[in-house]
Structure formats: C-alpha cells, structure tokens
Scaffold this active site. Structure first.
Site: not given
Lengths: 408, 140
Positions: A124, A201, A204, A227, A366
């Site tokens: 991302h 990261d 998600q 999220k 993104c």
C-alpha cells in the site's frame, strides 16, 4: 459450516439496516473501513457523556477514571497481539501514522547512507512513501521484491534481496488489493537470520486473522482500529521493548517528557515516549471495546466464515459473470476479491452498483505500482466481513449483471 | 441559447426519466454518441487526471468564442462530459467565467461532480474556467 450466524451479528450494526438509493445497503467495502457495532458506538458516547477528562496527569477522579479506561484498553491490545509487555503497545492515529513513526524513529537510530530497506511490489502507498522519504533523508536505497502473476510474493527473490545492507524489511501481511496472505513467518525468519529488522503492515490482517507477535517473532507490527470495528483515528504500533527503548521519540510535546528545561529535556518511559500530546482517548476506549467484541465472536470463527464467503463469491463470479478477470489468485487469500469485467471501466461498474445500494471500492486502492505491474488503471474490489451474507453476494452478482446490461 | 437556457433545457429533458436506470442509460448513450476526440488530442498535455477515470480536454477559440472537446475512459464520465460541453462550449470567456453550473445537481448527479469522486469531472470544469480566465486576460 461455522458457529457464526451473520444474521445475528448484523443486528449489532445499526448502519447496516438502512436503504441506500432506495435499496437495502450491501456493504462490501470492509477493506477500506469496517462498520461499528452498537457497543463501540455506545462506549465512545458514554465516555464523552460520563467519563471524559485528560489522562495521566490529573489527580481528580474523572482523570483517573479516564486513565484507567485508557490503560485497560492497552492491556486488551497487548493480549490481542500477544505482546510480552503492555508498554510495547503504542497508540497512534492508525497504520499510516504507525509507519511514519517507525520510519522516523528507526531511521534516526539505525539507517545510514548506503543501507537498504526491503519492501514488496504489493505494498500500500502507506508502506512505500514513508520508506522513500526515509531513504531520501538518509541516502539509503529502497529495494522491491517482485510478485508472481497470481498475486503471490516471489519468496525466493525476496530472500535473495536480503543482504548485509538490508537494515529493515517492511511488508504487508495481507494485500488490500489482491487479498494475498503473505507467508510472513517464513519471511520474518529469513530477515531474523539476516539480522534485518522486520515491520509487518497488518492493516488488512488484524480484522481477519489471529495475530501473535511472539510466535511471528517480528520486531514491529501495526494496524488501524477502524478496520477492526473500532473508531477512526486510532491504531497501534507494536514494537519490541528493547528496540522501542533505543529509538528516539517521533514527536515532541506533552505526555512524552520526564523533565523539561530550556537546556535539556529527558523523555518519558515507554510507551508514553511515543505518545506526545493528548491522545485520542475516546478512540482508544472504543478500540478496546471493539477488541472485546471481536474476541467474543472469535477470530478463528471469523476467519472460517469469511473464507466461506470468499469461496462462495469467487465461484459465483466465475460462473455467472462472463469475461470476469480476478486479480489475486493466491492459494492463501483473505476475504476480498479484486476484479475487472471485459473492457468495462471500474468507475462505471462501481457507480451503477452504488445506484443499487451496493458499496464496493473502485480504483487503484492506493497500490499504484501494483496496478502498473498488471497494466491496469484499477479494479473493482468487493471485501467481505463477518456480518456479510451469501444472500448479499447474490445481490452483487445480479447487480453486476444489471450493470453490464446497461453498459453494453 | 445562453448557458442557463441550455441548463434548464437539460433539467427539463431529465424530468422524463422516472427511475435511475433510465437516467443512467441516457447518460451512457450520450457518452457513446460524443464525437471521438482525435487521437492527436488524446495526449498527456490535455489529460485531466482523475484518481479513477481520466478526462482529456482540448480547447480552441473562434471569433471570441471558446470551443471545447473532450473524452474519457469511463462511459458515465463521458456522458457527463457531453452534457458539460453542450452547456459550456461555444460561449465567450466572460460567459464561461460567470457560469454557475446547477444542472448536474438538479438532475440528481451532483455526486459525480464532487471532487472526491475523483473521476476528473471537477478538475475538467476547473480547467475550462481557468482556460476562460487565461483567454480573457490575453485578449483584454
């Protein structure tokens, strides 16, 4: 089958029970942000109605109560990611700020001219740009590990790019565009063996998979609360205590200091050293309640049910939508599908679905370098959550058929 | 016809459509009917980059009137471009500078013109206005 009843969990989410453009909302944009259960909304509202005061320095009752709630949430986060110490959990405004914090602080401490930082082709923008900025600042080089056409990382190429110069590797746990679940443990082991510090990261992954930073053995891990059924503007970065202790603070201000004189300031202990200024107290408390909510459903249940949705949606799309092309066909995939249909522009398809009350995301998500790799301007992305149903997937399929009729 | 008369005419035209489906079908057809922009004009200098769909805008002038032609890679965007050109093209720079575009809101498609839709339409209108300002500055 799983123990999760989506119709029951849906009842917890007020926003899902409304019409959009005259049709019942089908919300398939969970990859961008999840909706909030009533308990989280109430927690934020109750905090402001009954318990609000500034945290940490107050002697009065309200301040102490707010501080307790704030630090309770940190303990919940510590357990959620299985950190060793609660001071390894630093609150930030979200994954993006987490990465910027890390890029600055680790950059100041460990990155020098000629060093290399390794990322992957599926990152991302948030996990590209802060590293580019750091490289520019320090005269370091950004290296990019390629992916295969099916959306899986080329693990061998990744390992080959690790050298004595690689001071840090930063990669996504689950791709927001392709859904690929990276073999993070294998990658982390390779980095650890090479003496390379590792950041994951988890923007998600946190809402969908169980995270255990001790088992992963990574140095840093970040995700956003919004999220994960929590409020916006709150997230965390987990960092190994010894590393966080060595790293200089990211921002200066109140809360992060021990003593200040005009000549010299000494910094507060972890985690406060990295939490300058009045924090997002309501966000932290809301996130704590969201974690309780998720734990209650059970991440294993969530993972299992969402995988059921993914398999169902993939099958239905392939069987019912001619000319569909799915981007991201990794063996291990999270519950989102990126696709294009024939030559139809994603914008047109997304705008027509919106008219039918179906919320998907269109565009480059993104991940412009990833789009360039596939030679496409963007995709349509449907991303599912545990409160979605197969019935809604059917609605999307017939919505797509209707949209294609209009566009053809 | 002046700019506002054309806008009113479009609003009138769209009252015929009872549901969104007919409305969008009409817009998509307008997009399909829009004269293709010559490939020589479909170049980077004319590109109004949106985050999602892209717009190419070419401007000319003739006897004090500004003329615009445009294209997009997305059909809905292209249909709305056709309407914008019908309203704005072939007017004086002053008329374009002073124009207030209300028809898109009135036909219920205002959301496509909001800058966050990232389809290049908002930037296209801005570019047309900038062009009018520049033209008027050069000629006064």
């Amino acid at each position: 089958m799983t123990n999760l009843d989506p119709y029951k969990t849906r009842a917890d989410f007020p926003i899902l029970h409304q019409d959009i453009n005259g049709k019942p909302l089908v919300y398939f944009d969970n990859g961008a942000s999840s909706q909030k259960p009533k308990v989280v909304i109430d927690a934020v509202s109750n905090y402001y109605s009954k318990s609000h005061a500034n945290v940490h320095r107050g002697v009065h009752t309200l301040s102490q109560e707010a501080t307790n709630m704030y630090e309770d949430a940190r303990r919940k986060l510590k357990t959620f990611v299985n950190a060793r110490f609660e001071e390894e959990i630093v609150f930030t405004s979200g994954t993006t700020q987490s990465i910027n914090l890390l890029a600055f602080s680790i950059g100041e401490k460990y990155i020098q001219k000629g060093d290399e930082i390794l990322i992957t082709e599926m990152e991302h923008h948030s996990n590209i740009v802060p590293w580019q900025m750091l490289c520019e600042r320090k005269g370091a080089t950004l290296k990019v590990a390629p992916i295969f056409d099916n959306g899986e990382l080329n693990v061998d190429a990744f390992k080959q790019l690790l050298s004595y110069k690689t001071k840090l590797a930063a990669f996504i746990h689950v791709s927001n565009t392709l859904g690929t679940v990276n073999p993070v443990k294998e990658l982390i082991n390779a980095c650890n063996a090479n003496g390379t510090k590792v950041f994951i990261d988890g923007a998600q992954s946190a809402p969908h998979l169980k995270i255990d930073v001790q088992d992963l053995n990574c140095d840093f891990y970040a995700f956003s609360g919004h999220k994960l059924c929590g409020p916006t503007g709150i997230g965390i970065i987990y960092g190994r205590k010894d590393l966080l202790e060595e790293m200089p603070p990211y921002q200066g201000g109140g809360e992060m200091i021990k003593t200040v004189t005009f000549e010299k300031t000494t910094y507060n202990e972890l985690p406060h050293k990295f939490e300058a200024g009045t924090p997002n107290i309501a966000g932290v408390i809301g996130l704590g309640v969201a974690i309780d909510y998720i734990n209650n459903l059970g991440l294993l249940n969530i993972e299992k049910y969402e995988n059921e949705l993914l398999q169902y949606a993939t099958k239905q799309l392939i069987e019912n939508i001619p000319e569909i092309k799915i981007y991201g066909n990794a063996k291990h995939k999270a519950s989102l599908i990126s696709f294009l249909i024939g030559n139809h522009h994603p914008y047109d398809v997304g705008a027509l679905l919106d008219q039918m009350g179906i919320a998907v995301r269109t565009g480059h998500h993104c991940t412009e370098p990833l789009m360039s790799r596939y030679g496409i301007p963007g995709t349509i992305r449907a991303s599912f959550s545990f409160y979605n149903t197969k019935e809604e997937i059917d609605k999307m399929i017939s919505g797509l058929q209707k949209a294609l009729n209009i566009l053809s | 016809m002046d700019i506002n008369s054309i806008q009113d005419e479009i609003v009138e035209e769209f009252t015929l459509f009872e549901d969104w489906l007919d409305k969008y079908e009409h817009i998509i057809n307008l997009g399909k009917e829009l004269t293709e922009l010559d490939t020589s004009h479909r170049v980077d200098e004319n590109l109004v980059k949106g985050c999602q769909s892209q717009v190419w805008l070419n401007a000319n002038h003739n006897k004090g009137k500004l003329l615009f032609e445009a294209d997009s890679d997305a059909l809905i965007t292209k249909g709305l471009i056709a309407l914008l050109i019908r309203v704005l093209s072939n007017n004086s720079s002053k008329e374009i500078m002073d124009a207030e575009l209300y028809f898109i809101d009135k036909i219920g498609l205002g959301n496509h013109l909001s800058p966050n839709r990232a389809n290049g339409l908002a930037s296209m209108v801005k570019k047309i206005k900038t062009y009018a300002i520049a033209y008027s500055a050069i000629n006064n």
